[in-house]
Motif scaffolding. Sequence first.
Motif, PDB file in Angstrom:
ATOM      1  N   MET A   6      40.164  40.000   4.470  1.00  0.00           N
ATOM      2  CA  MET A   6      40.209  40.686   3.168  1.00  0.00           C
ATOM      3  C   MET A   6      40.726  42.107   3.337  1.00  0.00           C
ATOM      4  O   MET A   6      41.637  42.549   2.644  1.00  0.00           O
ATOM      5  CB  MET A   6      38.783  40.707   2.586  1.00  0.00           C
ATOM      6  CG  MET A   6      38.684  41.450   1.270  1.00  0.00           C
ATOM      7  SD  MET A   6      39.358  40.473  -0.081  1.00  0.00           S
ATOM      8  CE  MET A   6      38.659  41.355  -1.455  1.00  0.00           C
ATOM      9  N   SER A   7      40.138  42.769   4.364  1.00  0.00           N
ATOM     10  CA  SER A   7      40.523  44.146   4.614  1.00  0.00           C
ATOM     11  C   SER A   7      41.987  44.222   5.030  1.00  0.00           C
ATOM     12  O   SER A   7      42.745  45.078   4.579  1.00  0.00           O
ATOM     13  CB  SER A   7      39.610  44.720   5.696  1.00  0.00           C
ATOM     14  OG  SER A   7      40.134  45.947   6.139  1.00  0.00           O
ATOM     15  N   ASN A   8      42.411  43.285   5.886  1.00  0.00           N
ATOM     16  CA  ASN A   8      43.805  43.198   6.311  1.00  0.00           C
ATOM     17  C   ASN A   8      44.735  43.013   5.132  1.00  0.00           C
ATOM     18  O   ASN A   8      45.754  43.691   4.994  1.00  0.00           O
ATOM     19  CB  ASN A   8      43.988  41.998   7.246  1.00  0.00           C
ATOM     20  CG  ASN A   8      44.151  42.472   8.661  1.00  0.00           C
ATOM     21  OD1 ASN A   8      44.405  43.655   8.890  1.00  0.00           O
ATOM     22  ND2 ASN A   8      43.992  41.560   9.604  1.00  0.00           N
ATOM     23  N   LEU A   9      44.351  42.059   4.318  1.00  0.00           N
ATOM     24  CA  LEU A   9      45.168  41.704   3.162  1.00  0.00           C
ATOM     25  C   LEU A   9      45.370  42.933   2.277  1.00  0.00           C
ATOM     26  O   LEU A   9      46.483  43.281   1.894  1.00  0.00           O
ATOM     27  CB  LEU A   9      44.465  40.594   2.374  1.00  0.00           C
ATOM     28  CG  LEU A   9      45.177  40.140   1.106  1.00  0.00           C
ATOM     29  CD1 LEU A   9      46.455  39.408   1.449  1.00  0.00           C
ATOM     30  CD2 LEU A   9      44.260  39.279   0.261  1.00  0.00           C
ATOM     31  N   LEU A  10      44.254  43.616   2.003  1.00  0.00           N
ATOM     32  CA  LEU A  10      44.328  44.771   1.114  1.00  0.00           C
ATOM     33  C   LEU A  10      45.100  45.917   1.739  1.00  0.00           C
ATOM     34  O   LEU A  10      45.869  46.599   1.068  1.00  0.00           O
ATOM     35  CB  LEU A  10      42.924  45.232   0.727  1.00  0.00           C
ATOM     36  CG  LEU A  10      42.247  44.352  -0.311  1.00  0.00           C
ATOM     37  CD1 LEU A  10      40.825  44.818  -0.520  1.00  0.00           C
ATOM     38  CD2 LEU A  10      43.008  44.383  -1.621  1.00  0.00           C
ATOM     39  N   SER A  11      44.913  46.114   3.033  1.00  0.00           N
ATOM     40  CA  SER A  11      45.556  47.287   3.618  1.00  0.00           C
ATOM     41  C   SER A  11      47.060  47.104   3.714  1.00  0.00           C
ATOM     42  O   SER A  11      47.809  48.074   3.669  1.00  0.00           O
ATOM     43  CB  SER A  11      44.947  47.628   4.972  1.00  0.00           C
ATOM     44  OG  SER A  11      45.133  46.543   5.839  1.00  0.00           O
ATOM     45  N   THR A  12      47.524  45.850   3.828  1.00  0.00           N
ATOM     46  CA  THR A  12      48.971  45.666   3.878  1.00  0.00           C
ATOM     47  C   THR A  12      49.563  45.364   2.496  1.00  0.00           C
ATOM     48  O   THR A  12      50.765  45.301   2.347  1.00  0.00           O
ATOM     49  CB  THR A  12      49.349  44.507   4.826  1.00  0.00           C
ATOM     50  OG1 THR A  12      48.636  43.356   4.406  1.00  0.00           O
ATOM     51  CG2 THR A  12      49.014  44.843   6.259  1.00  0.00           C
ATOM     52  N   VAL A  26      41.430  52.911   0.776  1.00  0.00           N
ATOM     53  CA  VAL A  26      42.624  52.846  -0.078  1.00  0.00           C
ATOM     54  C   VAL A  26      43.675  51.974   0.611  1.00  0.00           C
ATOM     55  O   VAL A  26      43.779  51.984   1.836  1.00  0.00           O
ATOM     56  CB  VAL A  26      43.234  54.245  -0.360  1.00  0.00           C
ATOM     57  CG1 VAL A  26      42.335  55.053  -1.267  1.00  0.00           C
ATOM     58  CG2 VAL A  26      43.525  54.990   0.914  1.00  0.00           C
ATOM     59  N   SER A  27      44.448  51.234  -0.192  1.00  0.00           N
ATOM     60  CA  SER A  27      45.457  50.326   0.384  1.00  0.00           C
ATOM     61  C   SER A  27      46.720  51.101   0.740  1.00  0.00           C
ATOM     62  O   SER A  27      46.919  52.237   0.285  1.00  0.00           O
ATOM     63  CB  SER A  27      45.797  49.225  -0.617  1.00  0.00           C
ATOM     64  OG  SER A  27      46.518  49.791  -1.697  1.00  0.00           O
ATOM     65  N   GLU A  28      47.594  50.465   1.521  1.00  0.00           N
ATOM     66  CA  GLU A  28      48.869  51.105   1.879  1.00  0.00           C
ATOM     67  C   GLU A  28      49.699  51.415   0.638  1.00  0.00           C
ATOM     68  O   GLU A  28      50.356  52.453   0.549  1.00  0.00           O
ATOM     69  CB  GLU A  28      49.663  50.203   2.826  1.00  0.00           C
ATOM     70  CG  GLU A  28      49.338  50.496   4.274  1.00  0.00           C
ATOM     71  CD  GLU A  28      50.087  49.586   5.225  1.00  0.00           C
ATOM     72  OE1 GLU A  28      51.150  49.040   4.825  1.00  0.00           O
ATOM     73  OE2 GLU A  28      49.608  49.416   6.359  1.00  0.00           O
ATOM     74  N   GLY A  29      49.651  50.472  -0.313  1.00  0.00           N
ATOM     75  CA  GLY A  29      50.403  50.679  -1.557  1.00  0.00           C
ATOM     76  C   GLY A  29      49.927  51.939  -2.274  1.00  0.00           C
ATOM     77  O   GLY A  29      50.721  52.717  -2.809  1.00  0.00           O
TER      78      GLY A  29
END
Length: 394
Positions: free
Chosen positions: A1-7, A24-27
Amino acid sequence: MSNLLSTSQERVYFKDLMSRFLFVSEGWIEAYTPGRTAEELTGKTDFDVFTTDHASAAFADEQEIIRTGVPLVGQVERETYSGRPDAWVSTTKMPLRDERGEIIGTFGITRDITAQIRAEQGLARQAGELGAQNERLRELDRLKDEFVALVSHELRTPLTSIIGYIQLLRDERASGLDTDHFAEVIERNAERLLRLVGDLLFLSQMQSGRLALELRDTDLAGLAAEAVEEARPEAARNHVDLTLSATPVPRITVDPTRIAQLLGNLVSNAVKFTPEGGTVEVTLAADDGEAVLSVADTGIGIQATDRERIFERFFRTEAATQRVIPGSGLGLTISRAIVDAHQGTITVRSDGEHGSTFTVRLPLAPEPLALARRAHAGRSGGASGQPARTVATG
Ligand SMILES: Nc1ncnc2c1ncn2[C@@H]1O[C@H](COP(=O)(O)OP(=O)(O)O)[C@@H](O)[C@H]1O
Ligand SMILES: [Mg+2]
């Protein structure tokens, strides 16, 4: 989940109960704090990133969500605070809950919808333009109807009269009577037709912007005298006393044909809308850098509510139509266009009962720059040194 959100390219954040960033996400970083890392932002708030105004508004929203548990869905806002060109975003904020369902902060996702909003704005603008175009077409259609009604009446009346008098002429000639009067009526009606056709032509040129002024050094007093002399037979027929009083004015650069047409319109109106025994007074004077022409009559007057409308195409007052005074309602439209083209003004004063006064003011020295610019637009090379200059109007 964390991976998904951060990328994810979505702008996603999690905040605690005090609106401090947990994640906060990369976006999100790319949109608002390019170059910084998620770790750096952890523990910071909107106040460290955005303007105070925006941060306070966001803080208030989040505290409301925490208090009520009610999410804020799809709020559209204009981003003027991100340090980038203005953009439109849609923001959804929800309460963040732990395993037991207790609210421990907020969770938000923001999406750039600038393209969508721009498209909507474009559509709305197009709809507006289409609406306006439709309105113009309707207006044209209405004008066409008015035009047909007018033309059928205004063309038929003089033609009927001409044909009638020609028949009389034939009959009376056989019996040897004086026929001058008949010829005169025929001539007057033919002239009326010619004037109407000329006015219609002028109007159509005006509307298509093809009207040009031939500017010449002109003696206004001479033009005024001619206009008065031209109207004299009609005034005599109507038993209206027609006078001219002119004080000397400097020569002026105008289109003499158009100014004569303007004067002719005003004087003939004054004469025809003034009952027997009345007076029409034409005056010319110079005042404050302007030539002032006025035509005052003791005629039927113009109601206050009509005083602007009389300059509209085809508009005629009820007083005019009820009294069956002939006319097309074009004279004043044309007169105003002529005055405008000369950078002048035309106004009317009337107490609604005891006559009207039309006043035209023409600048003695019109702005040379404006004239030159117009002359240039009208015809290339129409510069000074030539007897006439052309001024495009429209
Ligand atoms: N001197 C005037 N006195 C009273 N009414 C006037 C006068 N001049 C113009 N009007 C009103 O304004 C209307 C528009 O004038 P104009 O455009 O010259 O049209 P027309 O003379 O063909 O009727 C007239 O029909 C009349 O109702
Ligand atoms: Mg008229």
